[in-house]
Design a protein around this motif. Structure first.
Motif, mmCIF file in Angstrom:
data_model
loop_
_atom_site.group_PDB
_atom_site.id
_atom_site.type_symbol
_atom_site.label_atom_id
_atom_site.label_comp_id
_atom_site.label_asym_id
_atom_site.label_seq_id
_atom_site.Cartn_x
_atom_site.Cartn_y
_atom_site.Cartn_z
ATOM 1 N N VAL A 1 -55.046 -3.171 -58.362
ATOM 2 C CA VAL A 1 -55.441 -4.559 -58.548
ATOM 3 C C VAL A 1 -54.341 -5.446 -57.973
ATOM 4 N N ILE A 2 -54.701 -6.385 -57.108
ATOM 5 C CA ILE A 2 -53.733 -7.218 -56.405
ATOM 6 C C ILE A 2 -53.786 -8.635 -56.957
ATOM 7 N N PRO A 3 -52.683 -9.112 -57.553
ATOM 8 C CA PRO A 3 -52.672 -10.465 -58.113
ATOM 9 C C PRO A 3 -52.394 -11.513 -57.037
ATOM 10 N N ARG A 4 -52.518 -12.769 -57.409
ATOM 11 C CA ARG A 4 -52.205 -13.879 -56.502
ATOM 12 C C ARG A 4 -50.703 -13.928 -56.305
ATOM 13 N N ARG A 5 -50.270 -13.647 -55.093
ATOM 14 C CA ARG A 5 -48.840 -13.566 -54.774
ATOM 15 C C ARG A 5 -48.618 -14.175 -53.390
ATOM 16 N N ALA A 6 -47.604 -15.037 -53.287
ATOM 17 C CA ALA A 6 -47.373 -15.674 -51.991
ATOM 18 C C ALA A 6 -45.956 -16.195 -51.866
ATOM 19 N N SER A 7 -45.485 -16.254 -50.630
ATOM 20 C CA SER A 7 -44.233 -16.914 -50.308
ATOM 21 C C SER A 7 -44.458 -18.432 -50.315
ATOM 22 N N HIS A 8 -43.457 -19.161 -50.802
ATOM 23 C CA HIS A 8 -43.588 -20.609 -50.943
ATOM 24 C C HIS A 8 -42.196 -21.224 -50.834
ATOM 25 N N VAL A 9 -42.119 -22.547 -50.657
ATOM 26 C CA VAL A 9 -40.848 -23.228 -50.443
ATOM 27 C C VAL A 9 -40.717 -24.412 -51.398
#
Length: 332
Positions: free
Chosen positions: A125-133
């Motif tokens: 299961v892949i959660p909401r994950r992201a690079s951000h600044v």
């Protein structure tokens, strides 16, 4: 007295829960420790000339301060995300980095909201994950959101974002497309707005995990290169050659290698050196220049000899005087 809305109550409860967790983990009581007593993954160190202070951050989103790279005070909480955004009230923070650019300080990090699921691949299961600044006017923060609430495709898990500026002044974020979804992790870049407050256009895939000759795994009985991309960081040698350090695995050994751009630009093509550049079980590195002019690499050691991982920030001497990166001795 104004009536509290459900949104206001939810925000209040999230703030109280965050403060209670801080107290339980000692984050509200900074202490001074030698570097080898700190437990930290993905350490990134900024040498801030304005304060003559080294600032170290990494996974967990905490900040440590030092005047000599040996004794550190912290941890301090410095990331102030928007609880109403996709990150939720208490996102996980991985691989935070600090970068100074045009008089301001920027906090590149991976944020995960496990309450949102975007995909399921091969039972994962892949959660909401992201690079951000995030941004601040001071190296020690606090770091807060800017204009765009989303930098990257919300249906793709991305991580380990880092910063690079091309010779023509164009800023980019370089990051990993997670192997859990694509099963062959990518290294990608996307152009940033001039003030880094968002992204411009579409991303470009620079290379894939299995392009590296130095990584290895056995999957379903078949031997081949590993599928994980992790921890990119870009640099130029004294001769102007553009390189990128990044990390994957040799079976169960955490391993860091290097690739060089044939064109001298971020678009590559990227050619991988055949062998790793750091000792086994050291990786997710970045480079910085000390106040006395030395180039160093910060990485974390990766000890899994017990039932749990133990990761400590480590420093290596680095030579960039030629046309390639040469890693020297470990600084004890």
């Amino acid at each position: 007295m104004k009536r509290l809305t459900m949104t206001m109550l939810a925000t209040l409860f999230a703030m109280l829960a965050s403060a209670q967790q801080d107290r339980r983990q000692g984050w509200m009581e900074p202490r001074t420790l030698p570097r080898d007593s700190i437990r930290l993954s993905d350490p990134c160190i900024l040498a801030d000339y304005a304060t003559r202070t080294y600032y170290m951050t990494g996974t967990g989103g905490m900040l440590w301060k030092s005047k000599d790279l040996n004794t550190w005070t912290g941890p301090y909480r410095v990331a102030e995300t928007d609880p109403q955004s996709w990150m939720g009230p208490r996102p996980q923070i991985w691989a935070a980095e600090l970068h100074q650019y045009k008089g301001r300080y920027y906090y590149f990090a991976t944020f995960t909201n496990n309450a949102i699921r975007i995909d399921s691949v091969r039972g994962n299961v892949i959660p909401r994950r992201a690079s951000h600044v995030l941004v601040s006017d001071r190296a020690e923060g606090p770091y807060r959101p800017m204009q765009d609430s989303i930098y990257l495709n919300p249906q793709q898990p991305t991580l380990d974002g880092t910063f690079w500026v091309e010779p023509d002044g164009t800023p980019y974020m370089v990051y990993c497309g997670e192997w859990l979804q694509n099963w062959n992790g990518t290294m990608e870049c996307i152009r940033l707005k001039p003030d880094l407050s968002g992204t411009v256009g579409e991303p470009t895939v620079l290379f894939r995990a299995k392009d590296a000759p130095w990584s290895h795994e056995v999957e379903d009985g078949v031997e081949g290169p590993n599928k994980v991309t992790d921890g990119p960081y870009l640099f130029r040698t004294k001769t102007g050659r553009l390189g990128m350090i990044w990390t994957s695995w040799r079976d169960d050994v955490y391993t860091q290698g290097v690739a060089y751009s044939e064109s001298g630009t971020i678009m590559g093509p990227w050619i991988h050196e055949p062998e790793p550049i750091t000792p086994p079980n050291h990786g997710h590195g970045m480079l910085f220049k000390t106040f006395d002019g030395r180039w160093l690499m910060s990485v974390h050691s990766h000890d899994s000899s017990t039932s749990r991982y133990v990761r400590k920030p480590c420093l290596f001497e680095v030579d960039l005087s030629g046309d390639r990166l040469v890693v020297g001795k470990k600084i004890e």
